[in-house]
Scaffold this motif. Structure first.
Motif, PDB file in Angstrom:
ATOM      1  N   THR A 210       0.813  -1.215   0.000  1.00 20.08           N
ATOM      2  CA  THR A 210       0.000   0.000   0.000  1.00 20.08           C
ATOM      3  C   THR A 210       0.850   1.270   0.000  1.00 20.08           C
ATOM      4  O   THR A 210       0.322   2.360   0.165  1.00 20.08           O
ATOM      5  CB  THR A 210      -0.942   0.007   1.226  1.00 20.08           C
ATOM      6  OG1 THR A 210      -0.142  -0.236   2.396  1.00 20.08           O
ATOM      7  CG2 THR A 210      -2.007  -1.058   1.116  1.00 20.08           C
ATOM      8  N   HIS A 211       2.169   1.113  -0.146  1.00 19.11           N
ATOM      9  CA  HIS A 211       3.030   2.301  -0.183  1.00 19.11           C
ATOM     10  C   HIS A 211       4.035   2.201  -1.312  1.00 19.11           C
ATOM     11  O   HIS A 211       4.620   1.145  -1.533  1.00 19.11           O
ATOM     12  CB  HIS A 211       3.812   2.450   1.126  1.00 19.11           C
ATOM     13  CG  HIS A 211       2.925   2.672   2.315  1.00 19.11           C
ATOM     14  ND1 HIS A 211       2.446   1.649   3.085  1.00 19.11           N
ATOM     15  CD2 HIS A 211       2.420   3.810   2.834  1.00 19.11           C
ATOM     16  CE1 HIS A 211       1.688   2.136   4.049  1.00 19.11           C
ATOM     17  NE2 HIS A 211       1.642   3.447   3.921  1.00 19.11           N
ATOM     18  N   THR A 212       4.229   3.312  -2.028  1.00 23.95           N
ATOM     19  CA  THR A 212       5.292   3.380  -3.035  1.00 23.95           C
ATOM     20  C   THR A 212       6.148   4.596  -2.682  1.00 23.95           C
ATOM     21  O   THR A 212       5.634   5.550  -2.100  1.00 23.95           O
ATOM     22  CB  THR A 212       4.699   3.572  -4.451  1.00 23.95           C
ATOM     23  OG1 THR A 212       3.719   4.612  -4.395  1.00 23.95           O
ATOM     24  CG2 THR A 212       4.053   2.301  -4.967  1.00 23.95           C
ATOM     25  N   PRO A 213       7.451   4.566  -3.014  1.00 24.50           N
ATOM     26  CA  PRO A 213       8.314   5.678  -2.606  1.00 24.50           C
ATOM     27  C   PRO A 213       7.896   7.013  -3.218  1.00 24.50           C
ATOM     28  O   PRO A 213       8.202   8.064  -2.696  1.00 24.50           O
ATOM     29  CB  PRO A 213       9.703   5.265  -3.091  1.00 24.50           C
ATOM     30  CG  PRO A 213       9.565   3.938  -3.735  1.00 24.50           C
ATOM     31  CD  PRO A 213       8.176   3.459  -3.647  1.00 24.50           C
ATOM     32  N   MET A 214       7.195   6.945  -4.343  1.00 25.06           N
ATOM     33  CA  MET A 214       6.638   8.178  -4.918  1.00 25.06           C
ATOM     34  C   MET A 214       5.136   7.963  -5.002  1.00 25.06           C
ATOM     35  O   MET A 214       4.699   6.880  -5.388  1.00 25.06           O
ATOM     36  CB  MET A 214       7.225   8.403  -6.317  1.00 25.06           C
ATOM     37  CG  MET A 214       6.800   9.671  -7.015  1.00 25.06           C
ATOM     38  SD  MET A 214       5.131   9.654  -7.715  1.00 25.06           S
ATOM     39  CE  MET A 214       5.207   8.308  -8.869  1.00 25.06           C
ATOM     40  N   PHE A 215       4.378   8.948  -4.608  1.00 25.52           N
ATOM     41  CA  PHE A 215       2.930   8.873  -4.801  1.00 25.52           C
ATOM     42  C   PHE A 215       2.387  10.283  -5.011  1.00 25.52           C
ATOM     43  O   PHE A 215       3.175  11.231  -5.126  1.00 25.52           O
ATOM     44  CB  PHE A 215       2.241   8.118  -3.651  1.00 25.52           C
ATOM     45  CG  PHE A 215       2.452   8.699  -2.279  1.00 25.52           C
ATOM     46  CD1 PHE A 215       3.657   8.532  -1.612  1.00 25.52           C
ATOM     47  CD2 PHE A 215       1.447   9.408  -1.644  1.00 25.52           C
ATOM     48  CE1 PHE A 215       3.855   9.060  -0.335  1.00 25.52           C
ATOM     49  CE2 PHE A 215       1.630   9.938  -0.370  1.00 25.52           C
ATOM     50  CZ  PHE A 215       2.838   9.760   0.279  1.00 25.52           C
ATOM     51  N   HIS A 216       1.077  10.413  -5.124  1.00 30.20           N
ATOM     52  CA  HIS A 216       0.521  11.737  -5.444  1.00 30.20           C
ATOM     53  C   HIS A 216      -0.429  12.215  -4.355  1.00 30.20           C
ATOM     54  O   HIS A 216      -1.199  11.422  -3.819  1.00 30.20           O
ATOM     55  CB  HIS A 216      -0.256  11.678  -6.764  1.00 30.20           C
ATOM     56  CG  HIS A 216       0.585  11.286  -7.922  1.00 30.20           C
ATOM     57  ND1 HIS A 216       0.832   9.979  -8.247  1.00 30.20           N
ATOM     58  CD2 HIS A 216       1.271  12.034  -8.824  1.00 30.20           C
ATOM     59  CE1 HIS A 216       1.626   9.935  -9.311  1.00 30.20           C
ATOM     60  NE2 HIS A 216       1.907  11.160  -9.679  1.00 30.20           N
ATOM     61  N   GLN A 217      -0.333  13.496  -4.084  1.00 33.00           N
ATOM     62  CA  GLN A 217      -1.288  14.095  -3.147  1.00 33.00           C
ATOM     63  C   GLN A 217      -1.939  15.301  -3.793  1.00 33.00           C
ATOM     64  O   GLN A 217      -1.442  15.841  -4.772  1.00 33.00           O
ATOM     65  CB  GLN A 217      -0.563  14.601  -1.892  1.00 33.00           C
ATOM     66  CG  GLN A 217      -0.161  13.511  -0.927  1.00 33.00           C
ATOM     67  CD  GLN A 217       0.335  14.092   0.396  1.00 33.00           C
ATOM     68  OE1 GLN A 217       0.751  15.248   0.470  1.00 33.00           O
ATOM     69  NE2 GLN A 217       0.291  13.277   1.434  1.00 33.00           N
ATOM     70  N   ILE A 218      -3.040  15.708  -3.187  1.00 30.95           N
ATOM     71  CA  ILE A 218      -3.614  16.990  -3.580  1.00 30.95           C
ATOM     72  C   ILE A 218      -3.925  17.747  -2.296  1.00 30.95           C
ATOM     73  O   ILE A 218      -4.513  17.216  -1.369  1.00 30.95           O
ATOM     74  CB  ILE A 218      -4.839  16.799  -4.492  1.00 30.95           C
ATOM     75  CG1 ILE A 218      -5.283  18.136  -5.052  1.00 30.95           C
ATOM     76  CG2 ILE A 218      -5.994  16.126  -3.796  1.00 30.95           C
ATOM     77  CD1 ILE A 218      -5.951  17.989  -6.388  1.00 30.95           C
ATOM     78  N   GLU A 219      -3.415  18.964  -2.274  1.00 33.36           N
ATOM     79  CA  GLU A 219      -3.544  19.807  -1.093  1.00 33.36           C
ATOM     80  C   GLU A 219      -4.633  20.835  -1.354  1.00 33.36           C
ATOM     81  O   GLU A 219      -4.809  21.272  -2.484  1.00 33.36           O
ATOM     82  CB  GLU A 219      -2.202  20.536  -0.919  1.00 33.36           C
ATOM     83  CG  GLU A 219      -2.020  21.225   0.384  1.00 33.36           C
ATOM     84  CD  GLU A 219      -1.595  20.239   1.466  1.00 33.36           C
ATOM     85  OE1 GLU A 219      -1.213  19.105   1.142  1.00 33.36           O
ATOM     86  OE2 GLU A 219      -1.659  20.615   2.647  1.00 33.36           O
ATOM     87  N   GLY A 220      -5.341  21.224  -0.315  1.00 32.35           N
ATOM     88  CA  GLY A 220      -6.309  22.310  -0.472  1.00 32.35           C
ATOM     89  C   GLY A 220      -6.040  23.354   0.586  1.00 32.35           C
ATOM     90  O   GLY A 220      -5.613  23.019   1.696  1.00 32.35           O
ATOM     91  N   LEU A 221      -6.243  24.620   0.242  1.00 32.89           N
ATOM     92  CA  LEU A 221      -6.036  25.685   1.233  1.00 32.89           C
ATOM     93  C   LEU A 221      -7.015  26.821   0.986  1.00 32.89           C
ATOM     94  O   LEU A 221      -7.178  27.280  -0.142  1.00 32.89           O
ATOM     95  CB  LEU A 221      -4.604  26.232   1.124  1.00 32.89           C
ATOM     96  CG  LEU A 221      -4.282  27.427   2.032  1.00 32.89           C
ATOM     97  CD1 LEU A 221      -4.215  27.020   3.491  1.00 32.89           C
ATOM     98  CD2 LEU A 221      -2.961  28.084   1.611  1.00 32.89           C
ATOM     99  N   VAL A 222      -7.675  27.232   2.073  1.00 29.02           N
ATOM    100  CA  VAL A 222      -8.553  28.401   1.999  1.00 29.02           C
ATOM    101  C   VAL A 222      -8.149  29.335   3.136  1.00 29.02           C
ATOM    102  O   VAL A 222      -8.053  28.902   4.288  1.00 29.02           O
ATOM    103  CB  VAL A 222     -10.040  27.994   2.173  1.00 29.02           C
ATOM    104  CG1 VAL A 222     -10.928  29.232   2.329  1.00 29.02           C
ATOM    105  CG2 VAL A 222     -10.507  27.166   0.988  1.00 29.02           C
ATOM    106  N   ILE A 223      -7.848  30.582   2.824  1.00 29.32           N
ATOM    107  CA  ILE A 223      -7.514  31.577   3.848  1.00 29.32           C
ATOM    108  C   ILE A 223      -8.356  32.824   3.588  1.00 29.32           C
ATOM    109  O   ILE A 223      -8.373  33.342   2.472  1.00 29.32           O
ATOM    110  CB  ILE A 223      -6.008  31.972   3.799  1.00 29.32           C
ATOM    111  CG1 ILE A 223      -5.099  30.769   4.044  1.00 29.32           C
ATOM    112  CG2 ILE A 223      -5.707  33.097   4.787  1.00 29.32           C
ATOM    113  CD1 ILE A 223      -5.043  30.275   5.478  1.00 29.32           C
ATOM    114  N   ASP A 224      -9.067  33.243   4.623  1.00 34.92           N
ATOM    115  CA  ASP A 224      -9.893  34.440   4.484  1.00 34.92           C
ATOM    116  C   ASP A 224     -10.116  35.022   5.878  1.00 34.92           C
ATOM    117  O   ASP A 224      -9.526  34.546   6.838  1.00 34.92           O
ATOM    118  CB  ASP A 224     -11.222  34.081   3.797  1.00 34.92           C
ATOM    119  CG  ASP A 224     -11.783  35.261   3.015  1.00 34.92           C
ATOM    120  OD1 ASP A 224     -11.440  36.409   3.350  1.00 34.92           O
ATOM    121  OD2 ASP A 224     -12.559  35.032   2.080  1.00 34.92           O
TER     122      ASP A 224
END
Ligand code: DAH
Length: 356
Positions: A210-224
């Motif tokens: 279930t783990h590979t040395p490279m994988f992908h993420q998606i980050e989200g950010l809201v600042i107000d």
């Protein structure tokens, strides 16, 4: 020419207009009649030469010819223009229902990770988010310190970081262990309000089923200036409904800990959304951005606050499209791509992420 001969001239010109087969021959007729040295213009020039008592009648007769010729030209032009459009439509006709020709376009496949990123980006774009990016090679400062993970913090050990060899110049670099440094980059370079998602590759020294040395993420950010946890929950709920293409999705927000958020939550979805009722699946980490992080980026935490989340792209792709083994995702096996990949012509939409 006497006014009695005007009729003949007019009839001749109208005949020429009717015979003009295209816009350019019609224009030639117009120039021959109404142009500077055209036949009708010559009549106009003749008005001045008429005896005073006949000028008025002569002028009126010239104008009548002029008007008749001009309106015949306009009418003919409208007919020719319409015919030209019809001819163009007929010659440029494309049958969009034809199957794609055999060739690279039909053979090539979009990798599920790219497909899923497009789907996610489209869903968040609809909520006003734009896409931000950062480099794979990061500084320790952006990957850890400014995210409220100072040197010696135990969270550093959890990340199994790949460090680059020191060059003797500048700070020691590393392969980013998460997409969270893009939060820092964004807050340091943009003024709030901020609404971004940041997809990308991340690296950790870890490898098993279930783990590979490279994988992908998606980050989200809201600042107000008035962002609260209700916004976070709504936003993630809307995302899950759109992404898994269901009207309702049960979610569980579990208290957790990340150094860069306070409070922090891990989010599970009821796997009924993907046809496996009775199981909870963890899909992301999230929380309200820690005041220290906001301060570390030069913003005032008394004025600004917001939320952030981080999701495994590979993981949600596997869940949505029933892909069993993470490692196969990066093995570049053509048979796997043919089975799980997407045709380049299947554009993702909010309503239907794919057509397989
Ligand atoms: N960076 C975290 C990780 O890689 C994921 C994460 C958790 C990102 C919570 C966030 C967050 O932005 O708020 O495990």
């Amino acid at each position: 020419m006497s006014t009695s001969e005007f009729g003949q001239l007019e009839v001749q010109i109208l005949k020429d207009i009717a015979a003009a087969a295209d816009v350019s021959s019609l224009d030639a007729v117009r120039v021959a009649a109404l142009g500077k040295s055209g036949s009708v213009s010559a009549l106009t020039a003749g008005i001045a030469k008429q005896p005073a008592d006949q000028k008025k009648a002569y002028g009126a007769a010239v104008n009548a010819v002029k008007t008749a010729v001009q309106s015949a030209i306009d009418a003919r032009k409208a007919v020719l223009d319409a015919a030209a459009v019809d001819a163009r439509l007929a010659s440029e006709r494309a049958d969009v229902t034809l199957p794609v020709r055999v060739g690279p376009l039909a053979e090539g496949r979009i990798h599920p990770v790219s497909q899923v990123f497009d789907e996610v980006a489209e869903i968040f774009a609809d909520m006003g988010f734009s896409v931000a990016e950062g480099p794979d090679i990061e500084t320790d400062d952006l990957n850890f310190t400014r995210l409220n993970i100072p040197p010696e913090h135990p969270a550093r050990q959890e990340h199994d970081t790949f460090y680059l060899s020191p060059t003797g110049e500048g700070p020691r670099m590393l392969l980013r262990t998460h997409t969270s440094p893009v939060q820092i980059r964004t807050m340091m370079s943009q003024k709030p309000p901020i609404r971004i998602i940041a997809p990308g590759r991340v690296y950790r020294c870890d490898s098993d089923q279930t783990h590979t040395p490279m994988f992908h993420q998606i980050e989200g950010l809201v600042i107000d200036e008035a962002t609260h946890m209700g916004h976070l929950k709504w936003c993630l709920e809307e995302f899950c409904k759109a992404f898994f293409e269901v009207d309702d999705v049960k979610m569980r927000f579990r208290a957790s800990h990340f150094p860069f958020t306070e409070p922090s939550m891990e989010v599970d979805i009821d796997a009924a959304a993907i046809g496996k009722p009775g199981r909870w699946l963890e899909i992301l980490g999230s929380g309200m951005v820690h005041p220290n992080v906001i301060r570390n980026c030069g913003l005032d935490p008394e004025k600004y606050q917001g939320f952030a989340f981080g999701m495994g792209l590979d993981r949600i792709a596997m869940l949505k499209y029933g892909i069993p083994d993470l490692r196969d995702m990066f093995s570049a096996d053509l048979r796997w791509m043919r089975h799980y990949g997407f045709s380049a012509l299947d554009l993702p939409t909010i309503a239907a992420g794919s057509a397989g």
